[in-house]
Write a protein that holds these residues in place. Structure first.
Motif, PDB file in Angstrom:
ATOM      1  N   THR A  19     -30.697 -23.171  17.016  1.00  0.00           N
ATOM      2  CA  THR A  19     -32.033 -22.866  17.299  1.00  0.00           C
ATOM      3  C   THR A  19     -32.352 -21.163  17.066  1.00  0.00           C
ATOM      4  O   THR A  19     -33.638 -20.860  17.107  1.00  0.00           O
ATOM      5  CB  THR A  19     -32.214 -22.940  18.828  1.00  0.00           C
ATOM      6  OG1 THR A  19     -31.202 -22.235  19.661  1.00  0.00           O
ATOM      7  CG2 THR A  19     -32.029 -24.313  19.250  1.00  0.00           C
ATOM      8  N   GLY A  20     -31.353 -20.379  16.882  1.00  0.00           N
ATOM      9  CA  GLY A  20     -31.749 -19.120  16.950  1.00  0.00           C
ATOM     10  C   GLY A  20     -31.884 -18.492  18.202  1.00  0.00           C
ATOM     11  O   GLY A  20     -31.633 -19.276  19.266  1.00  0.00           O
ATOM     12  N   VAL A  21     -32.590 -17.450  18.408  1.00  0.00           N
ATOM     13  CA  VAL A  21     -32.701 -16.860  19.803  1.00  0.00           C
ATOM     14  C   VAL A  21     -33.900 -17.767  20.330  1.00  0.00           C
ATOM     15  O   VAL A  21     -34.960 -17.719  19.830  1.00  0.00           O
ATOM     16  CB  VAL A  21     -33.236 -15.300  19.836  1.00  0.00           C
ATOM     17  CG1 VAL A  21     -33.454 -14.820  21.095  1.00  0.00           C
ATOM     18  CG2 VAL A  21     -32.095 -14.616  19.051  1.00  0.00           C
ATOM     19  N   THR A  22     -33.693 -17.963  21.494  1.00  0.00           N
ATOM     20  CA  THR A  22     -34.544 -19.194  22.341  1.00  0.00           C
ATOM     21  C   THR A  22     -34.017 -19.268  23.581  1.00  0.00           C
ATOM     22  O   THR A  22     -33.095 -18.701  24.124  1.00  0.00           O
ATOM     23  CB  THR A  22     -34.606 -20.570  21.745  1.00  0.00           C
ATOM     24  OG1 THR A  22     -35.540 -21.158  22.414  1.00  0.00           O
ATOM     25  CG2 THR A  22     -33.311 -21.190  22.242  1.00  0.00           C
ATOM     26  N   VAL A  23     -35.116 -19.725  24.569  1.00  0.00           N
ATOM     27  CA  VAL A  23     -34.932 -19.760  25.845  1.00  0.00           C
ATOM     28  C   VAL A  23     -34.526 -21.247  26.215  1.00  0.00           C
ATOM     29  O   VAL A  23     -35.113 -22.172  25.762  1.00  0.00           O
ATOM     30  CB  VAL A  23     -36.128 -19.469  26.663  1.00  0.00           C
ATOM     31  CG1 VAL A  23     -35.829 -19.630  28.393  1.00  0.00           C
ATOM     32  CG2 VAL A  23     -36.530 -17.881  26.541  1.00  0.00           C
ATOM     33  N   ALA A  24     -33.247 -21.245  27.119  1.00  0.00           N
ATOM     34  CA  ALA A  24     -32.752 -22.715  27.423  1.00  0.00           C
ATOM     35  C   ALA A  24     -32.683 -22.877  28.819  1.00  0.00           C
ATOM     36  O   ALA A  24     -32.378 -21.785  29.760  1.00  0.00           O
ATOM     37  CB  ALA A  24     -31.439 -23.006  26.627  1.00  0.00           C
ATOM     38  N   THR A  57     -35.939  -8.433  30.286  1.00  0.00           N
ATOM     39  CA  THR A  57     -36.776  -9.803  29.682  1.00  0.00           C
ATOM     40  C   THR A  57     -37.495  -9.413  28.562  1.00  0.00           C
ATOM     41  O   THR A  57     -37.557 -10.147  27.611  1.00  0.00           O
ATOM     42  CB  THR A  57     -37.370 -10.714  30.756  1.00  0.00           C
ATOM     43  OG1 THR A  57     -38.459  -9.864  31.336  1.00  0.00           O
ATOM     44  CG2 THR A  57     -36.339 -11.200  31.617  1.00  0.00           C
ATOM     45  N   ALA A  58     -38.326  -8.385  28.558  1.00  0.00           N
ATOM     46  CA  ALA A  58     -39.272  -7.966  27.511  1.00  0.00           C
ATOM     47  C   ALA A  58     -38.488  -7.412  26.181  1.00  0.00           C
ATOM     48  O   ALA A  58     -38.826  -8.068  25.219  1.00  0.00           O
ATOM     49  CB  ALA A  58     -40.195  -6.620  27.890  1.00  0.00           C
ATOM     50  N   THR A  59     -37.304  -6.905  26.598  1.00  0.00           N
ATOM     51  CA  THR A  59     -36.476  -6.449  25.393  1.00  0.00           C
ATOM     52  C   THR A  59     -35.842  -7.827  24.675  1.00  0.00           C
ATOM     53  O   THR A  59     -35.818  -7.637  23.560  1.00  0.00           O
ATOM     54  CB  THR A  59     -35.375  -5.438  25.830  1.00  0.00           C
ATOM     55  OG1 THR A  59     -35.935  -4.374  26.429  1.00  0.00           O
ATOM     56  CG2 THR A  59     -34.472  -4.984  24.671  1.00  0.00           C
ATOM     57  N   ALA A  60     -35.452  -8.792  25.348  1.00  0.00           N
ATOM     58  CA  ALA A  60     -34.719  -9.862  25.044  1.00  0.00           C
ATOM     59  C   ALA A  60     -35.678 -10.827  24.363  1.00  0.00           C
ATOM     60  O   ALA A  60     -35.432 -11.308  23.321  1.00  0.00           O
ATOM     61  CB  ALA A  60     -34.201 -10.707  26.165  1.00  0.00           C
ATOM     62  N   TYR A  61     -36.767 -10.994  25.088  1.00  0.00           N
ATOM     63  CA  TYR A  61     -38.001 -11.962  24.418  1.00  0.00           C
ATOM     64  C   TYR A  61     -38.522 -11.322  22.914  1.00  0.00           C
ATOM     65  O   TYR A  61     -39.163 -12.268  22.220  1.00  0.00           O
ATOM     66  CB  TYR A  61     -39.124 -12.086  25.244  1.00  0.00           C
ATOM     67  CG  TYR A  61     -39.026 -13.063  26.647  1.00  0.00           C
ATOM     68  CD1 TYR A  61     -37.667 -13.946  26.504  1.00  0.00           C
ATOM     69  CD2 TYR A  61     -39.683 -13.034  27.537  1.00  0.00           C
ATOM     70  CE1 TYR A  61     -37.334 -14.548  27.585  1.00  0.00           C
ATOM     71  CE2 TYR A  61     -39.316 -13.800  28.754  1.00  0.00           C
ATOM     72  CZ  TYR A  61     -38.218 -14.597  28.892  1.00  0.00           C
ATOM     73  OH  TYR A  61     -37.903 -15.285  29.865  1.00  0.00           O
ATOM     74  N   LYS A  62     -38.476 -10.010  22.741  1.00  0.00           N
ATOM     75  CA  LYS A  62     -38.768  -9.745  21.470  1.00  0.00           C
ATOM     76  C   LYS A  62     -38.253 -10.277  20.164  1.00  0.00           C
ATOM     77  O   LYS A  62     -38.534 -10.310  19.070  1.00  0.00           O
ATOM     78  CB  LYS A  62     -39.133  -8.295  21.376  1.00  0.00           C
ATOM     79  CG  LYS A  62     -37.806  -7.494  21.057  1.00  0.00           C
ATOM     80  CD  LYS A  62     -38.195  -6.051  21.062  1.00  0.00           C
ATOM     81  CE  LYS A  62     -36.786  -5.174  20.873  1.00  0.00           C
ATOM     82  NZ  LYS A  62     -37.167  -3.604  20.880  1.00  0.00           N
ATOM     83  N   TYR A  63     -37.029 -11.003  20.367  1.00  0.00           N
ATOM     84  CA  TYR A  63     -36.269 -11.431  19.417  1.00  0.00           C
ATOM     85  C   TYR A  63     -36.312 -12.591  19.464  1.00  0.00           C
ATOM     86  O   TYR A  63     -35.428 -13.518  18.408  1.00  0.00           O
ATOM     87  CB  TYR A  63     -34.393 -10.860  19.711  1.00  0.00           C
ATOM     88  CG  TYR A  63     -34.507  -9.572  19.605  1.00  0.00           C
ATOM     89  CD1 TYR A  63     -34.635  -8.684  18.599  1.00  0.00           C
ATOM     90  CD2 TYR A  63     -34.034  -8.625  20.807  1.00  0.00           C
ATOM     91  CE1 TYR A  63     -34.334  -7.323  18.378  1.00  0.00           C
ATOM     92  CE2 TYR A  63     -33.967  -7.245  20.645  1.00  0.00           C
ATOM     93  CZ  TYR A  63     -34.081  -6.691  19.640  1.00  0.00           C
ATOM     94  OH  TYR A  63     -33.858  -5.242  19.564  1.00  0.00           O
ATOM     95  N   ILE A  64     -36.983 -13.454  20.050  1.00  0.00           N
ATOM     96  CA  ILE A  64     -37.201 -14.874  19.994  1.00  0.00           C
ATOM     97  C   ILE A  64     -37.591 -15.477  18.456  1.00  0.00           C
ATOM     98  O   ILE A  64     -38.579 -14.745  18.025  1.00  0.00           O
ATOM     99  CB  ILE A  64     -38.274 -15.251  21.079  1.00  0.00           C
ATOM    100  CG1 ILE A  64     -37.589 -15.389  22.486  1.00  0.00           C
ATOM    101  CG2 ILE A  64     -38.609 -16.876  20.591  1.00  0.00           C
ATOM    102  CD1 ILE A  64     -38.454 -15.938  23.588  1.00  0.00           C
TER     103      ILE A  64
END
Length: 308
Positions: free
Chosen positions: A124-129, A33-40
């Motif tokens: 939205t680009g990279v985001t959490v849904a 998740t840390a790796t993925a979230y850095k692209y938000i």
């Protein structure tokens, strides 16, 4: 670009177990998740595979590649990999697939727990849904487990856990950045009622994170966490410094070949460079996805402080 201290056991990522599932025992759900979230915040670009812009499968592939796991390029091709899992058995790191075109699998994201997924959406680009919204719930196709991300054997507090792929004697953690900025800015750190769910009142970061949050310097991730033990990218640092020192654009304009004017970090990097706080990496690039080193942190803060 600065060299990252990647996980020394990449070989274990590539061991196939059963029906095409990688055993990523060296990577935890937190690391995923840390790796993925850095692209938000990275914008959606059709066919995009870089931090200047990512499409949905370009994003998932980039995240998995960062962890040493090779997956196919398109969403439909990724759907052909791994082992199918039911919606009720989803684990952090599973790929979730959707039919957004009416013609089968056309969208993919990464499950991050609590019925949520992170993805690069067209608007939205990279985001959490949330998977529970009517739009995503009615378009869900299925999920595949391409890799298994296991919890650490010994549970530790958030402050004690450091990203195992990062050497923090070289790179700056978010907690260290907060402490140094609070000291340089001379902010009042007596309020330890931190707004971040992972920073307790007795944490050494509590006062600094609270003060910097109130100043709008740090806002946390999509789950309300500060992630003190995680690294900070150069793009994130640009935003932090611009907000912390209230920097404004000057007449000096600096262009970097790897920074698109459509990227979320464009304005921050432009302001930072116009004030001479950063000069890039010497090859015409800024290197936004690279992590900030302790040496760079000291230089950035010193230069920004001298502007005021």
């Amino acid at each position: 670009m600065m060299k990252r201290w990647l996980l020394p056991v990449f070989a274990s990522f590539m061991i196939f177990a059963g029906a095409g599932t990688d055993s990523a025992e060296a990577a935890t759900p937190k690391e995923l998740t840390a790796t993925a979230y850095k692209y938000i915040g990275v914008p959606y670009v059709y066919g995009g595979t870089t931090t200047s812009g990512l499409d949905c499968s370009g994003f998932t592939r980039l995240v998995f590649n960062q962890l040493g796991i090779s997956i196919n390029r398109t969403s439909s091709a990724q759907y052909s990999q791994g082992t199918a899992v039911s919606k009720s058995d989803l684990q952090v790191g599973d790929l979730v697939f959707y039919n957004t075109s009416g013609r089968g699998v056309s969208h993919v994201g990464i499950y991050v727990g609590n019925n949520k997924f992170i993805h690069s959406g067209t608007s939205t680009g990279v985001t959490v849904a949330s998977m529970s919204t009517s739009y995503w719930a009615t378009r869900y196709v299925g999920a595949k487990r391409i890799a298994t991300f296991t919890e650490e054997a010994v549970q530790q507090t958030t402050e004690q856990v450091k990203d195992a792929s990062i050497d923090f004697t070289v790179y700056a953690s978010r907690g260290e950045v907060a402490l140094q900025l609070a000291q340089v800015l001379g902010v009042n750190t007596s309020n330890t009622n931190s707004p971040f769910v992972d920073v307790k009142s007795d944490s050494k970061y509590a006062g600094a994170t609270t003060a910097l949050y109130n100043l709008g310097v740090f806002t946390g991730d999509a789950n309300g966490k500060f992630n003190a033990g995680s690294p900070l990218t150069r793009s994130q640092m640009a935003k932090v410094l611009v907000e912390a020192f209230n920097l404004k654009m000057t007449n000096k304009v600096v262009h970097f070949t790897d920074v698109s004017d459509k990227s979320w970090d464009y304005e921050y990097i432009k302001i930072l460079a116009s004030n001479g706080v950063t000069i890039g990496q010497g090859d015409g690039t800024y290197g936004g996805s690279s992590y900030v080193t302790l040496k760079q942190l000291h230089t950035f803060i010193e230069r920004a402080s001298n502007l005021n």
